[in-house]
Scaffold this active site. Structure first.
Site, PDB file in Angstrom:
ATOM      1  CD1 TRP A   1      -3.027   1.403   0.812  1.00 24.14           C
ATOM      2  CD2 TRP A   1      -1.449   2.470   1.964  1.00 24.14           C
ATOM      3  NE1 TRP A   1      -3.496   2.669   1.093  1.00 24.14           N
ATOM      4  CE2 TRP A   1      -2.542   3.349   1.798  1.00 24.14           C
ATOM      5  CE3 TRP A   1      -0.330   2.939   2.669  1.00 24.14           C
ATOM      6  CZ2 TRP A   1      -2.572   4.641   2.311  1.00 24.14           C
ATOM      7  CZ3 TRP A   1      -0.333   4.236   3.175  1.00 24.14           C
ATOM      8  CH2 TRP A   1      -1.448   5.068   2.995  1.00 24.14           C
ATOM      9  CG  HIS A   2       3.208   2.417   3.364  1.00 28.13           C
ATOM     10  ND1 HIS A   2       2.568   1.422   4.068  1.00 28.13           N
ATOM     11  CD2 HIS A   2       3.124   3.535   4.135  1.00 28.13           C
ATOM     12  CE1 HIS A   2       2.130   1.916   5.222  1.00 28.13           C
ATOM     13  NE2 HIS A   2       2.437   3.190   5.283  1.00 28.13           N
ATOM     14  N   GLY A   3       3.875   1.737  -1.230  1.00 32.93           N
ATOM     15  CA  GLY A   3       4.635   2.048  -2.433  1.00 32.93           C
ATOM     16  C   GLY A   3       4.739   0.880  -3.388  1.00 32.93           C
TER      17      GLY A   3
ATOM     18  CG  PHE B   1       3.083   6.575   0.506  1.00 32.14           C
ATOM     19  CD1 PHE B   1       4.029   6.041  -0.344  1.00 32.14           C
ATOM     20  CD2 PHE B   1       3.502   7.142   1.706  1.00 32.14           C
ATOM     21  CE1 PHE B   1       5.374   6.033   0.001  1.00 32.14           C
ATOM     22  CE2 PHE B   1       4.834   7.130   2.049  1.00 32.14           C
ATOM     23  CZ  PHE B   1       5.771   6.586   1.207  1.00 32.14           C
TER      24      PHE B   1
END
Length: 478
Positions: A322-324, A478
């Site tokens: 999800w973050h990257g 993000f």
């Protein structure tokens, strides 16, 4: 339009004044228009994506609520999830997937021409996608009723203080506040301004100052070693916390100006004595989202030990993704999951250690060190660069006189300035780690409160004058 921009300094007072001048029945319409204007200031084209996601989930929730057929309800839920996550995958993960396939075929000696799409990542897409999906899931599970008014639902999704980087609000918390009539409260307004001031302090006087040194080293990481690398590991740990929690504070304070309460997204995370506790205090809205919509549906902890560990790993691998869109983020999430599993495996000796105050302090230091090292994966351009930073951070430490020599432009005055700001932030986190910061602040003598406000405002003005311009918040990517 960023919170730390001149445009926002003009935008917010106008929206604030108009909102309270309008009758209640028109306020949500005005907020909706202001929120979409705020979002379109980034890129007009991507407003159609948030409209698509909003429209699809709005219709899906109505259809789910209108039928008693379990199969149809599942179909509507699945269609909404496929469309919303499909948009997210195309714009955020498509190039990552194509590159991963190309790398895999190269390893298998199968030549492929690399294909990439020139797509700009729409700001805030990960946040509002998760908020819309949680709404549909809550309707599906019967936790909330589907919203009939599309405009009010669209305002809930696009509410500008939290649209770009959260917190990821829940339906039963924010949506009713969009509907209800608010009466202006001077005290609430002042509280909102204080929270915003604290957020700007963390962003401009700590995060942005730390970022200058971090960016300098990561621009030519192999040109540095030893103490300089150790310094930027620490500074990025501070930067990412003050940057993201600063954004959350500004969002929370801005919302209070309109009589709306956003959830607390951070609660002194670097004072945690376990990785599990860290995730109860860091980006709380995301942690709760993954707990409620991934971890628990997988079985949570009410299953065999091995399945519980599996559930933890799946949850944190997805959190990393999800973050990257890069394997370094997946690795970062996986390592956090692994550390939580190890805490479970060795919970008895850890619990015995933490039974003593000194042991709890050691646990807190150990968690801070582990979290700081894992943040390197977050900041580095690639895995190779991250490994270089971690591997060479202690080079030469056996010769303290040489080790402490630095290439960074740090003199005693700069160290004193940023050090005092970091200590101030740390002291506040320590005092408020288990209490409401607003309530604590009101207990201070009036003269002390005014002095703190004066010092913070003066420091912000000086730093803004000295800075070269506004800097983007870290979590916007993000």
């Amino acid at each position: 339009m960023q919170f730390n921009s001149l445009q926002f300094a003009i935008f917010l007072p106008i929206v604030f004044a108009m909102y309270w001048l309008l009758p209640h029945k028109y306020r949500w319409m005005f907020l909706l228009g202001a929120s979409y204007y705020f979002y379109m200031s980034w890129n007009v084209k991507y407003v159609f994506l948030i409209l698509l996601t909003t429209g699809v989930t709005y219709l899906a929730a109505l259809l789910i609520e209108s039928t008693e057929s379990r199969n149809r309800r599942k179909v509507y839920l699945t269609l909404a999830a496929v469309i919303c996550f499909g948009v997210l995958v195309i714009f955020k993960y498509l190039n990552f997937l194509l590159k991963s396939v190309n790398d895999l075929t190269s390893l298998l000696a199968i030549p492929l021409h690399p294909v990439t799409m020139k797509l700009m990542l729409p700001v805030g897409i990960s946040f509002y996608t998760f908020q819309t999906i949680s709404y549909v899931l809550d309707v599906y599970y019967g936790k909330v009723k589907a919203e009939r008014n599309f405009g009010i639902y669209a305002t809930f999704i696009s509410f500008f203080p939290q649209l770009v980087a959260g917190p990821i609000e829940r339906t039963d918390h924010l949506l009713p506040q969009i509907r209800e009539e608010h009466t202006f409260s001077y005290e609430e307004g002042i509280d909102g301004l204080r929270i915003m001031l604290w957020g700007f302090f963390k962003k401009i006087l700590i995060a942005d100052v730390a970022a200058a040194y971090v960016d300098q080293v990561y621009a030519d990481v192999t040109g540095y070693q030893g103490f300089d690398l150790l310094v930027v590991i620490f500074l990025f740990t501070i930067q990412i916390y003050c940057d993201f929690s600063g954004y959350s504070d500004i969002a929370q304070g801005t919302a209070k100006l309109f009589g709306i309460q956003l959830m607390q997204n951070f609660r002194s995370p670097y004072l945690s004595s376990s990785i599990q506790e860290f995730w109860r205090r860091w980006h709380i809205s995301l942690s709760q989202w993954f707990r409620d919509y991934v971890y628990i549906p997988l079985g949570g902890s009410r299953c065999s030990t091995l399945r519980k560990y599996r559930n933890v790993m799946i949850t944190f691998l997805l959190s990393g993704l999800w973050h990257g869109a890069d394997w370094s983020f997946v690795l970062w999430g996986g390592l956090h999951g692994l550390l939580q599993i190890l805490e479970q495996v060795f919970r008895r000796p850890i619990r015995a250690l933490k039974a003593h105050r000194f042991g709890r302090v050691l646990s807190t230091i150990a968690v801070f060190v582990f979290v700081s090292l894992l943040w390197v994966l977050f900041r580095a351009e690639n895995l190779e660069q991250a490994l270089y930073v971690i591997r060479h951070a202690l080079d030469g430490i056996t010769q303290p006189a040489l080790y402490l020599q630095t290439k960074l432009p740090l003199n005693r005055y700069r160290i004193l300035a940023i050090g005092s700001c970091i200590l101030t932030c740390g002291a506040y986190d320590f005092v408020t780690r288990n209490r409401d910061g607003k309530v604590w602040f009101r207990t201070l003598p009036k003269a002390v409160r005014y002095l703190i406000g004066y010092v913070l405002i003066t420091g912000l003005i000086v730093q803004i004058i000295l800075s070269t311009g506004e800097t983007q918040f870290v979590y916007f990517q993000f």
